[in-house]
Design a protein around this motif. Structure first.
Motif, mmCIF file in Angstrom:
data_model
loop_
_atom_site.group_PDB
_atom_site.id
_atom_site.type_symbol
_atom_site.label_atom_id
_atom_site.label_comp_id
_atom_site.label_asym_id
_atom_site.label_seq_id
_atom_site.Cartn_x
_atom_site.Cartn_y
_atom_site.Cartn_z
ATOM 1 N N LYS A 199 -11.769 -14.162 -16.451
ATOM 2 C CA LYS A 199 -12.559 -15.068 -15.604
ATOM 3 C C LYS A 199 -13.673 -14.342 -14.866
ATOM 4 N N LYS A 200 -13.810 -13.018 -15.119
ATOM 5 C CA LYS A 200 -14.848 -12.223 -14.475
ATOM 6 C C LYS A 200 -14.720 -12.283 -12.945
ATOM 7 N N LEU A 201 -13.471 -12.054 -12.484
ATOM 8 C CA LEU A 201 -13.197 -12.076 -11.044
ATOM 9 C C LEU A 201 -13.281 -10.650 -10.492
ATOM 10 N N SER A 202 -13.570 -10.553 -9.216
ATOM 11 C CA SER A 202 -13.644 -9.251 -8.545
ATOM 12 C C SER A 202 -12.729 -9.255 -7.334
ATOM 13 N N LEU A 203 -12.280 -8.045 -6.931
ATOM 14 C CA LEU A 203 -11.368 -7.884 -5.804
ATOM 15 C C LEU A 203 -12.110 -7.214 -4.651
ATOM 16 N N GLN A 204 -11.877 -7.729 -3.443
ATOM 17 C CA GLN A 204 -12.478 -7.163 -2.231
ATOM 18 C C GLN A 204 -11.346 -6.844 -1.263
ATOM 19 N N ILE A 205 -11.181 -5.557 -0.907
ATOM 20 C CA ILE A 205 -10.105 -5.123 -0.012
ATOM 21 C C ILE A 205 -10.702 -4.855 1.363
ATOM 22 N N GLU A 206 -10.145 -5.522 2.371
ATOM 23 C CA GLU A 206 -10.617 -5.357 3.748
ATOM 24 C C GLU A 206 -9.454 -4.894 4.608
ATOM 25 N N MET A 207 -9.216 -3.610 4.653
ATOM 26 C CA MET A 207 -8.163 -3.060 5.500
ATOM 27 C C MET A 207 -8.441 -1.585 5.736
ATOM 28 N N GLU A 208 -7.927 -1.063 6.821
ATOM 29 C CA GLU A 208 -8.153 0.327 7.169
ATOM 30 C C GLU A 208 -7.367 1.233 6.229
ATOM 31 N N VAL A 209 -7.965 2.369 5.929
ATOM 32 C CA VAL A 209 -7.293 3.338 5.077
ATOM 33 C C VAL A 209 -6.138 3.980 5.850
ATOM 34 N N GLY A 210 -5.011 4.155 5.200
ATOM 35 C CA GLY A 210 -3.883 4.832 5.823
ATOM 36 C C GLY A 210 -2.894 3.905 6.504
ATOM 37 N N VAL A 211 -3.042 2.574 6.344
ATOM 38 C CA VAL A 211 -2.071 1.651 6.941
ATOM 39 C C VAL A 211 -0.746 1.819 6.220
ATOM 40 N N LYS B 41 -16.023 -16.041 -12.156
ATOM 41 C CA LYS B 41 -17.003 -15.272 -11.393
ATOM 42 C C LYS B 41 -16.757 -15.383 -9.877
ATOM 43 N N GLY B 42 -15.520 -15.602 -9.503
ATOM 44 C CA GLY B 42 -15.202 -15.708 -8.082
ATOM 45 C C GLY B 42 -14.772 -14.378 -7.498
ATOM 46 N N VAL B 43 -14.400 -14.418 -6.220
ATOM 47 C CA VAL B 43 -14.003 -13.214 -5.485
ATOM 48 C C VAL B 43 -12.640 -13.461 -4.860
ATOM 49 N N ILE B 44 -11.742 -12.471 -4.964
ATOM 50 C CA ILE B 44 -10.436 -12.522 -4.319
ATOM 51 C C ILE B 44 -10.413 -11.449 -3.237
ATOM 52 N N VAL B 45 -9.991 -11.836 -2.047
ATOM 53 C CA VAL B 45 -10.035 -10.935 -0.894
ATOM 54 C C VAL B 45 -8.603 -10.626 -0.458
ATOM 55 N N VAL B 46 -8.318 -9.325 -0.211
ATOM 56 C CA VAL B 46 -7.036 -8.899 0.342
ATOM 57 C C VAL B 46 -7.315 -8.223 1.678
ATOM 58 N N ARG B 47 -6.735 -8.754 2.744
ATOM 59 C CA ARG B 47 -6.923 -8.197 4.093
ATOM 60 C C ARG B 47 -5.594 -7.671 4.604
ATOM 61 N N GLY B 48 -5.671 -6.661 5.472
ATOM 62 C CA GLY B 48 -4.479 -6.124 6.090
ATOM 63 C C GLY B 48 -4.806 -5.500 7.435
ATOM 64 N N GLU B 49 -3.975 -5.825 8.436
ATOM 65 C CA GLU B 49 -4.180 -5.254 9.773
ATOM 66 C C GLU B 49 -2.829 -5.134 10.457
ATOM 67 N N GLU B 50 -2.696 -4.117 11.293
ATOM 68 C CA GLU B 50 -1.441 -3.876 11.994
ATOM 69 C C GLU B 50 -1.496 -4.539 13.365
ATOM 70 N N LYS B 51 -0.494 -5.363 13.663
ATOM 71 C CA LYS B 51 -0.374 -6.050 14.953
ATOM 72 C C LYS B 51 1.034 -5.846 15.473
ATOM 73 N N ARG B 52 1.121 -5.250 16.637
ATOM 74 C CA ARG B 52 2.413 -4.978 17.263
ATOM 75 C C ARG B 52 3.311 -4.196 16.311
ATOM 76 N N ASN B 53 4.449 -4.780 15.942
ATOM 77 C CA ASN B 53 5.410 -4.058 15.107
ATOM 78 C C ASN B 53 5.392 -4.546 13.660
ATOM 79 N N GLU B 54 4.275 -5.124 13.233
ATOM 80 C CA GLU B 54 4.225 -5.631 11.866
ATOM 81 C C GLU B 54 2.814 -5.491 11.313
ATOM 82 N N ILE B 55 2.735 -5.542 9.986
ATOM 83 C CA ILE B 55 1.455 -5.510 9.283
ATOM 84 C C ILE B 55 1.241 -6.883 8.654
ATOM 85 N N ARG B 56 0.165 -7.544 9.024
ATOM 86 C CA ARG B 56 -0.117 -8.878 8.502
ATOM 87 C C ARG B 56 -1.073 -8.747 7.323
ATOM 88 N N MET B 57 -0.626 -9.199 6.145
ATOM 89 C CA MET B 57 -1.412 -9.149 4.913
ATOM 90 C C MET B 57 -1.882 -10.562 4.562
#
Length: 666
Positions: free
Chosen positions: A529-541, A568-584
């Motif tokens: 489908k000619k899709l691309s991946l975009q990762i938005e998270m800090e390195v080392g989580v 030709k769409g875009v898939i985004v993966v986000r990750g951030e640490e909040k308190r005692n958990e990592i929200r993906m």
């Protein structure tokens, strides 16, 4: 001509008709009940008796078979006819068994043999050939015991046709020749003609064409052409001439046979003639005309009653279109044949399951009755005991206290047993649900792509696929096989969790590299489908999680995002640490989830829909992800807007939740 297998007894011989039939036609009772089942099917006939529910001894002693009444038998017979018209074969066989149990030979007469013949036919349609044989041999033994000689030739003809269907022509010829000889001596022309037609077909198929022609010419002299079997005789004549390349004569006989089958409303016979005409047209080089005959044969059949014949005709249509080079039509015929085959498999599965459930209910009812009788016996014993206590006088209080103690202990024990039984029943219901779901996925989601791949390989073997078609069909099959691989992995993982529970092995894992490796594994689906991946998270989580769980959840969520994304769409993966958990978060900008389905997505029901490229799924991936995330103390949720896309969120334990040293194994 070949008719007689054994020499007929002369007037000087002292054999009676009964002894002659026993020697030439009917095996001994012990042979039909034990040796026949053991030699042919590998188990004694006692197991057949257990399957059918009949008592073999009742046929040795007619006085034991005295039934309820002729009215009861006639009522069950009529009900079996209704089930036959509605194509309820399983119910028809059970009703016929009840009718046979409720009848006696003295009251029912030879009509009892007709019930056995119909029961044999019902088991034959169910694919239970050993039980079909057993019923005919029972009828044969009964006809000999009650000296119903005029019915024996038809029973022998029935046995011959069963052997023919089983692929044992030697035994089929023996029984059909016996039936023909005996019917001729008793003057039963229709049965003799039916047996001779079966012999002619067997001789023709085995290559003894002269013997087949001799039989057919003898039947012509007897006037079979003007009888009720004239159209069957004409069909055999046409097949004989077709085998020798006499197309003109074969066509004439086929058309006469077709007219007879249509007048009698015999749909299966009409379809056989039309298939034979199609073969004749193809042999003469008129391939386009043969397709017309095949379509006419297909249109004259009903899916509920003639599915196996339709399966065979669809196979002929596939070969017909393949030879014409019309590959799209050939693929459609192959898919239709696959669908009919799946329908037959599902019907057989449902029938087997219904039979198992019925037998289980019967056994459970018997066990309940046994327990009730045992309980009644215990109650009677207690009442008798209490009477003796009443006669004791001065020991009344002591005995009453003793009885109360035992009753209380028995009640507690029974309550404990009931609790244990309820827990086992719940576990059995859960395991039965696991089994049914696995079977449904295997039969519907995994078998379909394999059939398509088999059809593609057949076309490829014949060299009927061009380069452009090879690229197009290969890409489509590659996508199906990858989807099958993911479904199989989810299925095995889900079955493992259902059987043994979730096992976790947490350790320190870095999340972003896992995201990148999972995307590399499933990138082939995204490339289509000619899709691309975009990762938005800090390195080392980092997270304190089982890496296999993280990979499984990301693989399923990213796979769903690819499935429902537009090209030709875009898939985004986000990750951030909040308190005692990592929200993906896994976000796609595809079709979104319809509002009416959103309440059912996280219920574990296995809801599944087709993707933007008609991809299919099993619905297990999301259920597995929820189970594993919750087992780690996390949660999974989503928000979606139809037409705009979907965002799935889940949490992982942060590194701060790592246990103290020495407690990792807890």
């Amino acid at each position: 001509m070949r008719f007689l297998l054994y020499p007929a007894p002369t007037e000087m011989e002292t054999w009676s008709i009964r002894g002659w039939i026993r020697f030439r036609c009917v095996p001994f009772k012990w042979l039909s009940r034990f040796c026949f089942g053991l030699l042919l099917f590998g188990f004694p006939a006692e197991s057949l008796t257990a399957q059918t529910g009949f008592d073999s001894d009742s046929f040795e002693r007619p006085d034991v078979m005295m039934g309820l009444s002729p009215v009861r038998m006639d009522s069950l017979d009529l009900q079996a006819h209704l089930y036959h018209q509605e194509n309820e074969i399983l119910r028809e066989s059970r009703t016929l068994q009840q009718a046979i149990r409720s009848a006696s030979p003295r009251e029912a007469g030879p009509h009892l043999l007709d019930l056995y013949m119909r029961l044999s036919t019902a088991h034959q349609r169910l694919g239970e050939m050993e039980i079909a044989f057993e019923q005919v041999y029972r009828a044969l033994s009964l006809a000999e015991d009650w000296e119903w000689w005029d019915r024996i030739p038809r029973l022998l003809t029935r046995i011959g046709t069963l052997f023919q269907e089983l692929g044992n022509p030697e035994e089929a010829v023996i029984h059909l020749e016996q039936a023909s000889n005996l019917a001729r001596e008793l003057g039963i022309d229709p049965v003799q003609q039916e047996a001779d037609l079966g012999l002619a077909r067997l001789f023709r198929e085995s290559g003894d064409t002269q013997a087949a022609l001799d039989i057919l010419e003898a039947l012509r002299v007897q006037g079979v052409r003007e009888s009720d079997l004239g159209h069957v005789w004409a069909l055999e004549m046409g097949r004989w001439h077709l085998q020798f390349g006499e197309s003109r004569l074969a066509r004439r006989w086929f058309e006469e046979s077709l007219h007879g089958f249509r007048e009698n409303g015999e749909q299966i016979g009409e379809a056989e003639v039309l298939v034979a005409l199609a073969g004749l047209e193809q042999r003469e080089g008129r391939i386009a005309s043969s397709g017309r005959w095949l379509h006419e044969a297909l249109n004259g059949l009903e899916m509920d009653r003639h599915s196996r014949q339709m399966l065979e005709i669809q196979g002929h249509l596939y070969e017909h279109y393949r030879d014409l080079g019309e590959y799209q039509q050939a693929l459609s015929a192959l898919e239709a044949r696959t669908a009919i085959g799946e329908r037959i498999s599902n019907q057989e599965y449902e029938r087997a399951r219904a039979e198992f459930e019925t037998r289980f209910e019967v056994r459970r009812s018997q066990e309940q009755n046994r327990q009730l009788m045992a309980e009644q016996s215990r109650q009677e014993a207690r009442i008798s005991f209490q009477r003796w206590i009443g006669m004791g006088g001065g020991f009344l209080f002591l005995f009453l206290a003793t009885i109360s103690f035992y009753l209380y202990r028995d009640l507690k024990e029974r309550m404990r047993l009931n609790r244990d039984l309820e827990e086992k029943n719940r576990e059995l219901d859960r395991l039965d649900g696991v089994k049914n779901r696995i079977l449904a996925i295997v039969s519907h989601d995994l078998r379909g792509p394999l059939h398509s791949f088999d059809g593609f390989l057949q076309l490829l073997e014949k060299g009927k696929v061009s380069g452009e078609q090879l690229v197009q069909m290969g890409g489509s099959l590659r996508g199906r096989i990858r989807a099958n691989q993911m479904t199989m992995e989810n299925l095995l993982e889900w079955a493992k969790t259902q059987m043994t529970g979730v096992e976790l092995h947490p350790k320190v894992v870095e999340v972003q590299p896992i995201v990148e490796r999972v995307w590399e594994v499933i990138s082939g689906q995204a490339e289509e489908k000619k899709l691309s991946l975009q990762i938005e998270m800090e390195v080392g989580v980092q997270s304190w999680s089982d890496p296999d769980v993280v990979r499984l959840v990301l693989r399923n969520l990213l796979g769903n995002a690819i499935k429902f994304s537009h090209p030709k769409g875009v898939i985004v993966v986000r990750g951030e640490e909040k308190r005692n958990e990592i929200r993906m978060t896994v976000e796609d900008r595809g079709v979104g989830i319809p509002e009416e389905m959103q309440d059912r997505i996280l219920t574990g029901e296995g809801v599944t829909t087709e993707g933007t490229a008609k991809e299919k799924g099993s619905g297990l991936g999301l259920a597995l992800s929820i189970s594993y995330i919750e087992s780690q103390g996390g949660r999974l949720w989503f928000d979606s807007t139809p037409g705009e896309g979907t965002r799935f969120h889940f949490t992982l334990p942060a590194l701060s939740r790592r246990p103290l040293d020495g407690m990792e194994g807890s």
